[in-house]
Every structure is written in C-alpha cells, then in structure tokens.
Design a protein around this motif. Sequence first.
Motif, PDB file in Angstrom:
ATOM      1  N   HIS A  36      31.412  40.953  -0.964  1.00 57.89           N
ATOM      2  CA  HIS A  36      31.228  41.160  -2.404  1.00 57.89           C
ATOM      3  C   HIS A  36      29.994  40.443  -2.946  1.00 57.89           C
ATOM      4  CE1 HIS A  36      35.078  43.175  -2.672  1.00 57.89           C
ATOM      5  NE2 HIS A  36      35.628  42.172  -2.013  1.00 57.89           N
ATOM      6  N   LEU A  37      29.373  39.606  -2.121  1.00 61.54           N
ATOM      7  CA  LEU A  37      28.168  38.893  -2.561  1.00 61.54           C
ATOM      8  C   LEU A  37      26.958  39.829  -2.559  1.00 61.54           C
ATOM      9  CD1 LEU A  37      28.402  35.502  -0.625  1.00 61.54           C
ATOM     10  CD2 LEU A  37      28.776  35.887  -3.072  1.00 61.54           C
ATOM     11  N   PRO A  38      26.003  39.574  -3.438  1.00 58.10           N
ATOM     12  CA  PRO A  38      24.760  40.356  -3.393  1.00 58.10           C
ATOM     13  C   PRO A  38      24.062  40.141  -2.043  1.00 58.10           C
ATOM     14  CG  PRO A  38      24.882  39.030  -5.405  1.00 58.10           C
ATOM     15  CD  PRO A  38      26.024  38.607  -4.529  1.00 58.10           C
ATOM     16  N   ASP A  39      23.412  41.172  -1.539  1.00 61.11           N
ATOM     17  CA  ASP A  39      22.732  41.101  -0.236  1.00 61.11           C
ATOM     18  C   ASP A  39      21.760  39.934  -0.150  1.00 61.11           C
ATOM     19  OD1 ASP A  39      24.116  43.300   0.643  1.00 61.11           O
ATOM     20  OD2 ASP A  39      22.487  44.715   0.228  1.00 61.11           O
ATOM     21  N   SER A  40      21.105  39.627  -1.251  1.00 60.35           N
ATOM     22  CA  SER A  40      20.101  38.564  -1.250  1.00 60.35           C
ATOM     23  C   SER A  40      20.682  37.187  -0.930  1.00 60.35           C
ATOM     24  CB  SER A  40      19.389  38.506  -2.601  1.00 60.35           C
ATOM     25  OG  SER A  40      20.321  38.213  -3.630  1.00 60.35           O
ATOM     26  N   LEU A  41      21.988  37.020  -1.067  1.00 60.49           N
ATOM     27  CA  LEU A  41      22.610  35.716  -0.804  1.00 60.49           C
ATOM     28  C   LEU A  41      23.106  35.549   0.627  1.00 60.49           C
ATOM     29  CD1 LEU A  41      24.638  35.163  -4.100  1.00 60.49           C
ATOM     30  CD2 LEU A  41      22.394  34.252  -3.468  1.00 60.49           C
ATOM     31  N   HIS A  42      23.166  36.626   1.382  1.00 55.91           N
ATOM     32  CA  HIS A  42      23.733  36.559   2.722  1.00 55.91           C
ATOM     33  C   HIS A  42      22.907  35.727   3.700  1.00 55.91           C
ATOM     34  CE1 HIS A  42      27.355  39.076   2.603  1.00 55.91           C
ATOM     35  NE2 HIS A  42      26.760  39.602   1.540  1.00 55.91           N
ATOM     36  N   SER A  43      21.648  35.497   3.397  1.00 56.83           N
ATOM     37  CA  SER A  43      20.820  34.699   4.302  1.00 56.83           C
ATOM     38  C   SER A  43      20.557  33.292   3.761  1.00 56.83           C
ATOM     39  CB  SER A  43      19.487  35.408   4.560  1.00 56.83           C
ATOM     40  OG  SER A  43      18.795  35.587   3.341  1.00 56.83           O
ATOM     41  N   THR A  44      21.298  32.888   2.727  1.00 53.99           N
ATOM     42  CA  THR A  44      21.137  31.531   2.207  1.00 53.99           C
ATOM     43  C   THR A  44      21.865  30.544   3.111  1.00 53.99           C
ATOM     44  OG1 THR A  44      23.094  31.677   0.790  1.00 53.99           O
ATOM     45  CG2 THR A  44      20.964  32.352  -0.188  1.00 53.99           C
ATOM     46  N   ARG A  45      21.396  29.323   3.088  1.00 54.62           N
ATOM     47  CA  ARG A  45      21.958  28.278   3.951  1.00 54.62           C
ATOM     48  C   ARG A  45      23.465  28.120   3.743  1.00 54.62           C
ATOM     49  NH1 ARG A  45      22.083  22.359   3.198  1.00 54.62           N
ATOM     50  NH2 ARG A  45      21.516  22.934   1.091  1.00 54.62           N
ATOM     51  N   GLU A  46      23.891  28.068   2.489  1.00 56.20           N
ATOM     52  CA  GLU A  46      25.314  27.847   2.212  1.00 56.20           C
ATOM     53  C   GLU A  46      26.191  29.008   2.681  1.00 56.20           C
ATOM     54  OE1 GLU A  46      26.674  24.965   1.479  1.00 56.20           O
ATOM     55  OE2 GLU A  46      24.628  24.207   1.516  1.00 56.20           O
ATOM     56  N   VAL A  47      25.744  30.227   2.483  1.00 57.38           N
ATOM     57  CA  VAL A  47      26.528  31.388   2.922  1.00 57.38           C
ATOM     58  C   VAL A  47      26.539  31.465   4.445  1.00 57.38           C
ATOM     59  CG1 VAL A  47      26.706  33.911   2.872  1.00 57.38           C
ATOM     60  CG2 VAL A  47      26.248  32.652   0.760  1.00 57.38           C
ATOM     61  N   LEU A  48      25.424  31.150   5.080  1.00 51.82           N
ATOM     62  CA  LEU A  48      25.395  31.136   6.558  1.00 51.82           C
ATOM     63  C   LEU A  48      26.337  30.073   7.111  1.00 51.82           C
ATOM     64  CD1 LEU A  48      21.573  31.660   7.151  1.00 51.82           C
ATOM     65  CD2 LEU A  48      23.418  33.286   7.685  1.00 51.82           C
ATOM     66  N   LYS A  49      26.381  28.903   6.474  1.00 50.21           N
ATOM     67  CA  LYS A  49      27.317  27.854   6.906  1.00 50.21           C
ATOM     68  C   LYS A  49      28.759  28.330   6.759  1.00 50.21           C
ATOM     69  CE  LYS A  49      26.551  23.624   5.482  1.00 50.21           C
ATOM     70  NZ  LYS A  49      26.103  22.478   4.647  1.00 50.21           N
ATOM     71  N   LEU A  50      29.037  29.020   5.667  1.00 46.07           N
ATOM     72  CA  LEU A  50      30.375  29.552   5.434  1.00 46.07           C
ATOM     73  C   LEU A  50      30.729  30.604   6.486  1.00 46.07           C
ATOM     74  CD1 LEU A  50      32.858  29.439   3.665  1.00 46.07           C
ATOM     75  CD2 LEU A  50      31.698  30.945   2.035  1.00 46.07           C
ATOM     76  N   LYS A  51      29.784  31.472   6.810  1.00 42.67           N
ATOM     77  CA  LYS A  51      30.019  32.477   7.858  1.00 42.67           C
ATOM     78  C   LYS A  51      30.299  31.792   9.204  1.00 42.67           C
ATOM     79  CE  LYS A  51      27.321  36.275   5.898  1.00 42.67           C
ATOM     80  NZ  LYS A  51      26.143  37.147   6.064  1.00 42.67           N
ATOM     81  N   CYS A  52      29.565  30.731   9.504  1.00 47.12           N
ATOM     82  CA  CYS A  52      29.809  29.996  10.751  1.00 47.12           C
ATOM     83  C   CYS A  52      31.211  29.393  10.756  1.00 47.12           C
ATOM     84  CB  CYS A  52      28.756  28.899  10.942  1.00 47.12           C
ATOM     85  SG  CYS A  52      27.130  29.517  11.441  1.00 47.12           S
TER      86      CYS A  52
END
Length: 161
Positions: A36-52
């Motif tokens: 549900h997040l905008p595509d532009s946020l998927h490569s941010t540090r915080e979102v990447l940490k959350l995905k990990c």
Amino acid sequence: MRRASALNNSVANTLRRTHGWLELGCPAEAIEELEHLPDSLHSTREVLKLKCSILSVASNWRELRVLSATSAMYFPHEAAFAEDWAWSEHKEGRTADAYSILTQAAEKYQKTWRTAYFLACFAYALKRVREATEWLGMAFLLHSAPAQLKQRAMREEDFRS
C-alpha cells in the motif's frame, strides 16, 4: 499542504499496520501491507529494513540474503543490513562467509549488541569458543537489557553443542 499531510498519515498508518503484523508473527500479511506504500518509498532505508525483518521472521533466508546484501551495498554504514546478510548466510550453512561479511562490515560502523551476538553465534559454530565468549560478553555489555539477551542466548540453537 492538506494532500501531503494526508499522504504522510497514510504512510504512517501503513507502517504501523506492517509492524503490527510483524509483531504478531504474520510476515505474509506484513509484506502485503507494504504494497500500500507509494512506489517511491520501497527503496528507502527504513522500508528496506522492514522488508528484511519480514523475510527474517518468515525464515526466507535466500530472499533475505539477496535483499540485505544489495541494501548493504547502498547503505554501507547501516549495521542492520550487514547483520541480516550475515545471518542469512549462516542460516544457509555458510557460517565462515557470514563471519567474514560481518567482521568486515563492523569495521565501518559502531558495533551493536546484535553484531556482537551474531559474531558470537558464528564463532561458536566455527568452534572458536574463546572468541565466541568474548563476542557474547560484548553483546551483553551493549544490550540495554542483558537479562533478556541472556534468555535469548540460552534458547539459541547455535550455542548448543
């Protein structure tokens, strides 16, 4: 101005829900929530940490290795990516590689309790008991709640003979 505020609220709510699913041990729902997040946020540090974190909870070591290794290259001073990369290597049976990855990465940033704890696990698995003891001692010193970390270490399969 109103639109930006609404977007920020929407993003914050999505991240809260994602963390909630993760805390409940529901990685599939957490990853779905991130969509549900905008595509532009998927490569941010915080979102990447959350995905990990989601991949780790799901024990998806192969995907965690790919994402965290790539993220570690883009964010070399972020301890979490190197830690996740090393942990995934260890879980896939490449403990010597995991140890090497994390010791090299740890030279670039201030060591965290998690770095020291993972290095203790790797050293013990590699039969370097004295070194494992030193790393575990450092992890206890760095952790905000050493008694909780002690409980975790006692349950850790990597410390069982």
